[in-house]
Write a protein that holds these residues in place. Structure first.
Motif, mmCIF file in Angstrom:
data_model
loop_
_atom_site.group_PDB
_atom_site.id
_atom_site.type_symbol
_atom_site.label_atom_id
_atom_site.label_comp_id
_atom_site.label_asym_id
_atom_site.label_seq_id
_atom_site.Cartn_x
_atom_site.Cartn_y
_atom_site.Cartn_z
ATOM 1 N N ALA A 4 45.380 23.723 21.563
ATOM 2 C CA ALA A 4 45.230 23.791 20.346
ATOM 3 C C ALA A 4 45.047 23.366 18.876
ATOM 4 N N TRP A 5 44.947 21.980 19.436
ATOM 5 C CA TRP A 5 44.310 21.358 18.063
ATOM 6 C C TRP A 5 42.881 21.077 18.200
ATOM 7 N N ASN A 6 42.324 20.692 19.980
ATOM 8 C CA ASN A 6 41.154 20.552 19.798
ATOM 9 C C ASN A 6 40.482 22.187 19.659
ATOM 10 N N THR A 24 40.486 25.558 10.127
ATOM 11 C CA THR A 24 40.800 24.366 11.444
ATOM 12 C C THR A 24 40.123 23.137 11.229
ATOM 13 N N LEU A 25 40.974 21.792 11.557
ATOM 14 C CA LEU A 25 40.390 20.812 11.822
ATOM 15 C C LEU A 25 39.309 20.294 12.750
ATOM 16 N N SER A 26 38.941 20.948 13.929
ATOM 17 C CA SER A 26 38.061 21.371 14.424
ATOM 18 C C SER A 26 37.317 21.849 14.171
ATOM 19 N N TYR A 27 37.257 23.215 13.464
ATOM 20 C CA TYR A 27 36.006 23.841 12.956
ATOM 21 C C TYR A 27 35.752 23.432 11.839
ATOM 22 N N THR A 51 30.933 10.683 9.007
ATOM 23 C CA THR A 51 31.235 11.816 9.234
ATOM 24 C C THR A 51 31.936 11.732 11.148
ATOM 25 N N MET A 52 31.765 9.988 11.183
ATOM 26 C CA MET A 52 32.716 9.221 12.386
ATOM 27 C C MET A 52 34.117 8.670 11.759
ATOM 28 N N ALA A 53 34.222 8.557 10.982
ATOM 29 C CA ALA A 53 35.397 8.279 10.307
ATOM 30 C C ALA A 53 36.136 10.019 10.367
ATOM 31 N N ALA A 54 35.445 10.456 10.023
ATOM 32 C CA ALA A 54 36.992 12.370 10.243
ATOM 33 C C ALA A 54 36.889 11.752 11.499
ATOM 34 N N THR A 55 35.825 12.176 12.251
ATOM 35 C CA THR A 55 36.016 12.525 13.934
ATOM 36 C C THR A 55 37.403 11.480 13.965
ATOM 37 N N ILE A 56 38.066 10.589 13.852
ATOM 38 C CA ILE A 56 38.572 9.121 14.196
ATOM 39 C C ILE A 56 40.041 9.514 13.231
ATOM 40 N N LEU A 57 40.090 10.187 12.388
ATOM 41 C CA LEU A 57 41.263 11.269 11.637
ATOM 42 C C LEU A 57 41.869 12.093 12.565
ATOM 43 N N VAL A 58 41.114 13.176 13.464
ATOM 44 C CA VAL A 58 40.971 14.143 14.200
ATOM 45 C C VAL A 58 41.346 13.691 15.121
ATOM 46 N N MET A 59 41.468 12.526 15.870
ATOM 47 C CA MET A 59 42.022 12.282 17.572
ATOM 48 C C MET A 59 43.023 11.688 17.023
ATOM 49 N N ALA A 60 42.911 10.280 15.796
ATOM 50 C CA ALA A 60 44.668 9.963 16.617
ATOM 51 C C ALA A 60 45.177 10.950 15.637
ATOM 52 N N PRO A 61 45.906 12.030 15.450
ATOM 53 C CA PRO A 61 47.567 12.643 16.025
ATOM 54 C C PRO A 61 47.320 12.844 17.532
ATOM 55 N N PRO A 69 36.876 18.631 -0.575
ATOM 56 C CA PRO A 69 37.416 18.929 -0.755
ATOM 57 C C PRO A 69 37.672 20.115 0.729
ATOM 58 N N GLY A 70 39.371 20.537 0.852
ATOM 59 C CA GLY A 70 39.446 21.197 1.877
ATOM 60 C C GLY A 70 39.753 20.370 3.007
ATOM 61 N N PHE A 71 39.731 19.116 3.442
ATOM 62 C CA PHE A 71 39.720 18.164 4.942
ATOM 63 C C PHE A 71 41.826 18.337 4.656
ATOM 64 N N LEU A 72 42.583 18.301 3.855
ATOM 65 C CA LEU A 72 43.994 18.172 4.485
ATOM 66 C C LEU A 72 44.177 19.805 4.317
#
Length: 297
Positions: free
Chosen positions: A226-228, A245-248, A264-274, A84-87
């Motif tokens: 801004a992304w990070n 935001t994704l970072s927070y 947690t690592m999967a979420a990190t990959i999705l944040v780094m990918a763009p 919930p909330g990730f998108l």
């Protein structure tokens, strides 16, 4: 018919001790440089590989000594997207990074053009003020800025206190663009003015096409920032989960799944990918823009 004997083969002259020593030294230097390059590549690549492999492990395997997932849990990414909330965090980050980047470029380019090509009283003082703003830590002014945006304008719990100031320029972006615009010969601008172009038209028709590498570098710097950005959303949007935001949000995700390191690592990959994809496709313009900013100035 008599057969002409083949000429004797010339044996190469033996190398002198000095030549052999020079070749050996060159070979050792080549091996040393490439070993350092491989070591540096592994130093930067292995953490990312570790995060990627951990994101594909099961919960019980994530903190074990296993290095290769078995089986490969591709469903971890589907689980992260279903959080919930990730998108919503993703959408907020795109708005913050995208709109902020556009506003920063549009507001910084005219200022940089004026500092690079105009001759007016106080130009050097204005440039010194821009440089001094780069040296001012944001933590110094965060309390009065927060009181202004939260108490006076009632915009706490949103990302607008972070986006609106970008419409008034950024000191680093102005300085970087000014350094790049200094590399554009004045003869192009003079020719445009002889043809009847005003300053605005000269900026749009002549300077803008020639400044694309510098603009790309500034845009990428601002987009990555801004992304990070974690500090800004933590100050202004922490009270409203709908504005995270994704970072927070990633920090909150980590807290909610403090034992599920694979998620947690999967979420990190999705944040780094763009960010990785953007830099991969724009690295040529980025490197060119950063390189040319130091040619003249």
């Amino acid at each position: 018919m008599t057969q002409v004997p083949a000429p004797p083969l010339k044996t190469p002259a033996p190398l002198s001790p000095a030549r052999r020593a020079a070749r050996r030294r060159a070979l050792l230097e080549w091996i040393g440089v490439h070993c350092l390059g491989v070591a540096a590549a592994l130093f930067f690549t292995l953490p990312f590989v570790f995060v990627l492999l951990t994101s594909l492990m099961s919960d019980s395997q994530a903190l074990s000594r296993d290095l290769i997932p078995h089986p490969w849990e591709w469903g971890n990414y589907r689980t992260v997207f279903a959080t919930p909330g990730f998108l919503t965090w993703w959408k907020n980050t795109l708005v913050y990074a995208g709109l902020g980047t556009v506003l920063t470029v549009l507001s910084s380019l005219p200022v940089a053009y004026a500092l690079a090509k105009f001759r007016f009283r106080g130009r050097n003082l204005s440039l010194m003020l821009v440089i001094s703003m780069m040296m001012l830590p944001p933590q110094v002014i965060i309390i009065p800025m927060y009181l202004f945006w939260a108490k006076q304008l009632d915009l706490s719990g949103t990302l607008w206190p972070l986006i609106i100031p970008m419409a008034f320029g950024d000191a680093f972006s102005v300085f970087l663009l000014r350094q790049f615009l200094m590399t554009i010969p004045d003869e192009y601008l003079d020719a445009a003015k002889v043809d009847g172009c005003g300053e605005l038209r000269t900026l749009l028709r002549v300077v803008l096409p020639m400044a694309k590498p510098g603009i790309a570098a500034v845009a990428l710097f601002q987009f990555f920032y801004a992304w990070n950005d974690y500090f800004g959303p933590q100050i202004y949007a922490s009270e409203n989960p709908g504005a995270w935001t994704l970072s927070y949000g990633l920090e909150s995700f980590k807290g909610a799944h403090h034992t599920d390191w694979n998620l947690t690592m999967a979420a990190t990959i999705l944040v780094m990918a763009p960010v990785i994809l953007v830099f991969f496709f724009a690295q040529r313009a980025f490197v060119e823009g950063v390189t040319l900013t130091g040619v003249k100035g």
